[in-house]
Write an enzyme that holds these catalytic residues in place. Structure first.
Site, PDB file in Angstrom:
ATOM      1  N   ASN A   9     -12.354 -24.536 -21.760  1.00 54.92           N
ATOM      2  CA  ASN A   9     -12.039 -25.664 -20.871  1.00 54.92           C
ATOM      3  C   ASN A   9     -12.083 -25.137 -19.439  1.00 54.92           C
ATOM      4  OD1 ASN A   9     -10.916 -27.753 -19.439  1.00 54.92           O
ATOM      5  ND2 ASN A   9      -8.856 -27.531 -20.298  1.00 54.92           N
ATOM      6  N   LYS A  11     -11.859 -26.741 -16.793  1.00 58.10           N
ATOM      7  CA  LYS A  11     -11.067 -27.572 -15.871  1.00 58.10           C
ATOM      8  C   LYS A  11     -11.925 -27.883 -14.626  1.00 58.10           C
ATOM      9  CE  LYS A  11      -7.002 -25.570 -17.878  1.00 58.10           C
ATOM     10  NZ  LYS A  11      -5.592 -25.268 -17.796  1.00 58.10           N
ATOM     11  N   HIS A  95      -5.264 -33.686 -22.747  1.00 60.05           N
ATOM     12  CA  HIS A  95      -4.813 -32.397 -22.211  1.00 60.05           C
ATOM     13  C   HIS A  95      -3.530 -32.618 -21.417  1.00 60.05           C
ATOM     14  CE1 HIS A  95      -4.645 -28.778 -19.783  1.00 60.05           C
ATOM     15  NE2 HIS A  95      -5.393 -28.219 -20.708  1.00 60.05           N
ATOM     16  N   GLU A  97      -2.597 -31.616 -18.667  1.00 64.96           N
ATOM     17  CA  GLU A  97      -2.805 -31.936 -17.248  1.00 64.96           C
ATOM     18  C   GLU A  97      -3.146 -33.410 -17.070  1.00 64.96           C
ATOM     19  OE1 GLU A  97      -5.569 -28.727 -16.474  1.00 64.96           O
ATOM     20  OE2 GLU A  97      -3.907 -27.329 -16.793  1.00 64.96           O
ATOM     21  N   GLU A 167      -1.076 -26.901 -27.502  1.00 65.91           N
ATOM     22  CA  GLU A 167      -0.998 -26.194 -26.224  1.00 65.91           C
ATOM     23  C   GLU A 167       0.395 -26.396 -25.624  1.00 65.91           C
ATOM     24  OE1 GLU A 167      -5.162 -25.530 -24.425  1.00 65.91           O
ATOM     25  OE2 GLU A 167      -4.396 -27.416 -23.696  1.00 65.91           O
ATOM     26  N   GLY A 173      -1.895 -21.543 -18.320  1.00 66.02           N
ATOM     27  CA  GLY A 173      -2.149 -20.978 -16.994  1.00 66.02           C
ATOM     28  C   GLY A 173      -1.001 -20.150 -16.446  1.00 66.02           C
ATOM     29  N   SER A 212      -2.861 -19.547 -22.189  1.00 64.67           N
ATOM     30  CA  SER A 212      -2.935 -18.131 -21.807  1.00 64.67           C
ATOM     31  C   SER A 212      -3.498 -17.233 -22.908  1.00 64.67           C
ATOM     32  CB  SER A 212      -1.559 -17.627 -21.345  1.00 64.67           C
ATOM     33  OG  SER A 212      -1.136 -18.334 -20.197  1.00 64.67           O
TER      34      SER A 212
END
Ligand code: PGA
Length: 251
Positions: A9, A11, A95, A97, A167, A173, A212
């Protein structure tokens, strides 16, 4: 045996030249990646380029999001059929985000999953708890709520072509990976929920871990029984790291 899958991904990262180098390095190594599905999810604007670069390899391309409507007055959006038209076979849905920064609800994520499936895309449905939810002992209930919303709206028919990615939001991240045991616990929970609906589908579906993942922690994560690969953010922007993670998944 479930065939492992590793998805990158990107992003909102990548220029045409960076993507060119990155994907070329990866496709050069494609023949060494056997018995593994590899999916690259670049920003929308780089999809045509990445699809072209992946021609003749087993690598697939995916979007990072889609709009539920097929076409029309939705300024700034991209539909599932547009992704298919440009050569995508996967799409990331829900996701964290998207959920947290763009207010995507469980209901919308479920709707997007159904839309993706209807368009012929394989949805990679992301679920996961925040740090606060974990600390309050709510991991299982949050993940269950997110998975059930998808099953109720989209039905078990979206799986096993579909994929679930666990996730934990606190691991994305941050460099703070879930321990293999923490991840396995939630993966088993997700598979158990699906088993209640359909045991064959539960046995076949691939559940990815994301948050991560790096070359050094991938081996112990991927060794867990219910972890069938990874959804990789930061490390998918470096060919050497992404390839190392992919190789781990084939063992
Ligand atoms: P990360 O991102 O690997 O950079 O933690 C994972 C993701 O957001 O899918």
């Amino acid at each position: 045996m479930r065939r492992p899958l590793v998805a990158g991904n990107w992003k909102m990262n990548g220029t045409t030249s960076h993507a060119w180098r990155l994907v070329n390095e990866m496709t050069d190594a494609a023949s060494s990646l056997e018995a593994l599905d590899v999916v690259i999810c670049p920003p929308f604007i780089l999809i045509p380029q990445v699809v072209k670069q992946c021609e003749g390899t087993e690598f697939a391309a995916g979007g990072q999001n889609l709009e539920v409507h097929a076409e029309g007055a939705y300024t700034g959006e991209i539909s599932g059929s547009m992704l298919v038209d440009h050569g995508c076979s996967f799409v990331i849905v829900g996701h964290s985000e998207r959920r947290n920064l763009y207010g995507e609800s469980d209901a919308l994520v479920a709707e997007k999953t159904a839309t993706a499936h209807a368009c012929g895309l394989r949805p990679i449905v992301c679920v996961g708890e925040t740090l606060e939810e974990r600390e309050n002992g709510r991991t299982a209930s949050v993940v269950e709520r997110q998975v059930r919303a998808v099953i109720e709206r989209a039905g078990m028919g979206v799986f096993p072509a579909g994929i679930v990615a666990y996730e934990p939001v606190w691991a994305i991240g941050t460099g703070q990976t879930a321990t293999p045991r923490q991840a396995q616990e939630v993966h088993a929970l997700i598979r158990g929920l699906l088993r209640q609906e359909n045991s064959d589908v539960a046995a076949q579906i691939r559940i990815l871990y994301g948050g991560s993942v790096k070359p050094d922690n991938a081996p112990e994560l991927f060794a867990e029984e219910d972890i069938d690969g990874g959804l990789i953010g930061g490390a998918s922007l470096e060919a050497a790291d992404f390839l190392a993670i992919c190789r781990t998944a084939t063992h």
